[in-house]
Design a protein around this motif. Structure first.
Motif, PDB file in Angstrom:
ATOM      1  N   SER A   1       0.746  -1.145   0.152  1.00 35.62           N
ATOM      2  CA  SER A   1       0.004  -0.079  -0.051  1.00 35.62           C
ATOM      3  C   SER A   1       0.796   1.140  -0.147  1.00 35.62           C
ATOM      4  CB  SER A   1      -0.921  -0.067   1.297  1.00 35.62           C
ATOM      5  OG  SER A   1      -1.614   1.366   1.298  1.00 35.62           O
ATOM      6  N   ASP A   2       2.067   1.190   0.914  1.00 35.97           N
ATOM      7  CA  ASP A   2       2.841   2.310   0.858  1.00 35.97           C
ATOM      8  C   ASP A   2       3.525   2.440  -0.555  1.00 35.97           C
ATOM      9  OD1 ASP A   2       2.292   3.105   3.313  1.00 35.97           O
ATOM     10  OD2 ASP A   2       3.909   2.329   4.345  1.00 35.97           O
ATOM     11  N   VAL A   3       4.022   1.536  -1.087  1.00 38.25           N
ATOM     12  CA  VAL A   3       4.700   1.803  -2.511  1.00 38.25           C
ATOM     13  C   VAL A   3       3.757   2.325  -3.340  1.00 38.25           C
ATOM     14  CG1 VAL A   3       5.737   0.560  -4.354  1.00 38.25           C
ATOM     15  CG2 VAL A   3       6.367  -0.113  -1.885  1.00 38.25           C
ATOM     16  N   GLU A   4       2.451   1.698  -3.319  1.00 40.87           N
ATOM     17  CA  GLU A   4       1.534   2.103  -4.560  1.00 40.87           C
ATOM     18  C   GLU A   4       1.167   3.724  -4.206  1.00 40.87           C
ATOM     19  OE1 GLU A   4      -1.849  -0.299  -4.761  1.00 40.87           O
ATOM     20  OE2 GLU A   4      -0.925  -1.911  -5.607  1.00 40.87           O
ATOM     21  N   ARG A   5       1.188   4.029  -3.128  1.00 43.70           N
ATOM     22  CA  ARG A   5       1.053   5.485  -2.990  1.00 43.70           C
ATOM     23  C   ARG A   5       2.419   6.391  -2.937  1.00 43.70           C
ATOM     24  NH1 ARG A   5      -3.290   6.113   2.128  1.00 43.70           N
ATOM     25  NH2 ARG A   5      -4.479   4.141   1.612  1.00 43.70           N
ATOM     26  N   GLY A   6       3.378   5.814  -3.325  1.00 46.57           N
ATOM     27  CA  GLY A   6       4.453   6.396  -3.622  1.00 46.57           C
ATOM     28  C   GLY A   6       5.422   7.051  -2.288  1.00 46.57           C
ATOM     29  N   ARG A   7       5.093   6.196  -1.418  1.00 44.21           N
ATOM     30  CA  ARG A   7       5.574   6.558   0.008  1.00 44.21           C
ATOM     31  C   ARG A   7       6.947   5.990   0.508  1.00 44.21           C
ATOM     32  NH1 ARG A   7       0.110   6.783   3.508  1.00 44.21           N
ATOM     33  NH2 ARG A   7      -0.791   9.011   2.512  1.00 44.21           N
ATOM     34  N   ARG A   8       7.275   4.906  -0.793  1.00 40.05           N
ATOM     35  CA  ARG A   8       8.575   4.382  -0.480  1.00 40.05           C
ATOM     36  C   ARG A   8       9.607   4.612  -1.385  1.00 40.05           C
ATOM     37  NH1 ARG A   8       9.093   1.263   4.718  1.00 40.05           N
ATOM     38  NH2 ARG A   8       6.837   0.831   5.333  1.00 40.05           N
ATOM     39  N   ASN A   9      10.772   4.719  -1.021  1.00 37.05           N
ATOM     40  CA  ASN A   9      11.716   4.871  -2.165  1.00 37.05           C
ATOM     41  C   ASN A   9      12.477   3.376  -2.187  1.00 37.05           C
ATOM     42  OD1 ASN A   9      13.929   5.839  -4.007  1.00 37.05           O
ATOM     43  ND2 ASN A   9      15.022   6.648  -2.295  1.00 37.05           N
ATOM     44  N   VAL A  10      11.896   2.492  -2.734  1.00 42.47           N
ATOM     45  CA  VAL A  10      12.362   1.163  -2.878  1.00 42.47           C
ATOM     46  C   VAL A  10      13.655   0.694  -3.547  1.00 42.47           C
ATOM     47  CG1 VAL A  10       9.874   0.318  -2.866  1.00 42.47           C
ATOM     48  CG2 VAL A  10      11.045   0.343  -4.789  1.00 42.47           C
ATOM     49  N   SER A  11      14.496  -0.083  -3.200  1.00 41.72           N
ATOM     50  CA  SER A  11      15.705  -0.474  -3.794  1.00 41.72           C
ATOM     51  C   SER A  11      15.368  -1.539  -4.874  1.00 41.72           C
ATOM     52  CB  SER A  11      16.573  -1.237  -2.564  1.00 41.72           C
ATOM     53  OG  SER A  11      16.039  -2.580  -2.442  1.00 41.72           O
ATOM     54  N   ILE A  12      16.226  -1.520  -5.675  1.00 34.18           N
ATOM     55  CA  ILE A  12      16.061  -2.551  -6.832  1.00 34.18           C
ATOM     56  C   ILE A  12      15.976  -4.005  -6.528  1.00 34.18           C
ATOM     57  CG2 ILE A  12      16.908  -1.205  -8.601  1.00 34.18           C
ATOM     58  CD1 ILE A  12      19.472  -2.501  -8.883  1.00 34.18           C
ATOM     59  N   LYS A  13      16.331  -4.544  -5.359  1.00 32.84           N
ATOM     60  CA  LYS A  13      15.991  -5.674  -4.878  1.00 32.84           C
ATOM     61  C   LYS A  13      14.454  -5.872  -4.503  1.00 32.84           C
ATOM     62  CE  LYS A  13      19.815  -8.106  -3.501  1.00 32.84           C
ATOM     63  NZ  LYS A  13      20.428  -9.315  -4.012  1.00 32.84           N
ATOM     64  N   VAL A  14      13.757  -4.884  -4.090  1.00 33.64           N
ATOM     65  CA  VAL A  14      12.428  -4.844  -4.029  1.00 33.64           C
ATOM     66  C   VAL A  14      11.671  -4.678  -5.231  1.00 33.64           C
ATOM     67  CG1 VAL A  14      10.305  -3.542  -2.857  1.00 33.64           C
ATOM     68  CG2 VAL A  14      12.352  -4.039  -1.572  1.00 33.64           C
ATOM     69  N   VAL A  15      12.100  -3.956  -6.339  1.00 32.43           N
ATOM     70  CA  VAL A  15      11.655  -3.702  -7.497  1.00 32.43           C
ATOM     71  C   VAL A  15      11.739  -5.281  -8.052  1.00 32.43           C
ATOM     72  CG1 VAL A  15      12.166  -2.969  -9.930  1.00 32.43           C
ATOM     73  CG2 VAL A  15      12.322  -1.341  -7.767  1.00 32.43           C
ATOM     74  N   GLU A  16      12.583  -5.999  -7.799  1.00 34.52           N
ATOM     75  CA  GLU A  16      12.906  -7.188  -8.466  1.00 34.52           C
ATOM     76  C   GLU A  16      11.544  -8.162  -7.863  1.00 34.52           C
ATOM     77  OE1 GLU A  16      16.317  -9.508  -7.368  1.00 34.52           O
ATOM     78  OE2 GLU A  16      16.308 -10.252  -9.278  1.00 34.52           O
ATOM     79  N   LYS A  17      11.360  -7.950  -6.701  1.00 32.45           N
ATOM     80  CA  LYS A  17      10.404  -8.874  -5.825  1.00 32.45           C
ATOM     81  C   LYS A  17       8.920  -8.383  -6.431  1.00 32.45           C
ATOM     82  CE  LYS A  17      12.187  -9.367  -1.342  1.00 32.45           C
ATOM     83  NZ  LYS A  17      11.915  -9.685   0.090  1.00 32.45           N
ATOM     84  N   PHE A  18       8.675  -7.252  -6.861  1.00 31.53           N
ATOM     85  CA  PHE A  18       7.570  -6.725  -7.366  1.00 31.53           C
ATOM     86  C   PHE A  18       7.209  -7.405  -8.920  1.00 31.53           C
ATOM     87  CE2 PHE A  18       6.910  -3.378  -4.217  1.00 31.53           C
ATOM     88  CZ  PHE A  18       5.803  -3.837  -3.780  1.00 31.53           C
ATOM     89  N   ALA A  19       8.485  -7.398  -9.664  1.00 32.52           N
ATOM     90  CA  ALA A  19       8.365  -7.938 -10.836  1.00 32.52           C
ATOM     91  C   ALA A  19       8.072  -9.269 -11.019  1.00 32.52           C
ATOM     92  CB  ALA A  19       9.831  -7.620 -11.816  1.00 32.52           C
ATOM     93  N   ALA A  20       8.702  -9.810  -9.905  1.00 36.44           N
ATOM     94  CA  ALA A  20       8.287 -11.641  -9.927  1.00 36.44           C
ATOM     95  C   ALA A  20       6.733 -11.811  -9.443  1.00 36.44           C
ATOM     96  CB  ALA A  20       9.174 -12.244  -8.543  1.00 36.44           C
TER      97      ALA A  20
END
Lengths: 78, 78
Positions: free
Chosen positions: A38-57
């Motif tokens: 929910s936080d990510v979808e609202r733009g409230r997190r500056n995610v790392s590319i490891k987390v980006v990879e989790k979303f892609a998976a």
């Protein structure tokens, strides 16, 4: 240009809704909490590319696809 | 799949070399130190998407282009 965290979050939400899955289901697939999604979808997190990879998976798309928010970008080739 | 930090770093290096610029020049363009650029290229940093955005600006490419390390990915459309 808009904040990249906002653009990324909007893209995650768009792809999630296109697959008709809840934040909870996406979190389960990505091994992230519903609140984090929910936080990510609202733009409230500056995610790392490891987390980006989790979303892609979790969304079953290639990583670059999460950053394809403008069709116009497709014409760029170096 | 290889570690995303390694893949990302390799892609940054590839695009930097294609433009014939040094790590120092890229760092200057991105407002990052030469050492930081070097670490990223070696896959030693798990960068945030704010930093990804800096690299895209410094290399003058769209953000998604930094993650396009397999041509095969291009065929994916949902």
């Amino acid at each position: 240009m808009e904040n990249i965290n906002i653009l990324f979050g909007r893209r995650i939400k768009e792809l999630r809704l296109r697959q008709n899955i809840s934040q909870e289901e996406l979190g389960f697939r990505c091994q992230l909490s519903k609140n984090y999604v929910s936080d990510v979808e609202r733009g409230r997190r500056n995610v790392s590319i490891k987390v980006v990879e989790k979303f892609a998976a979790g969304l079953r798309v290639p990583v670059y696809y999460l950053f394809k928010w403008h069709d116009g970008d497709e014409s760029v080739h170096l």
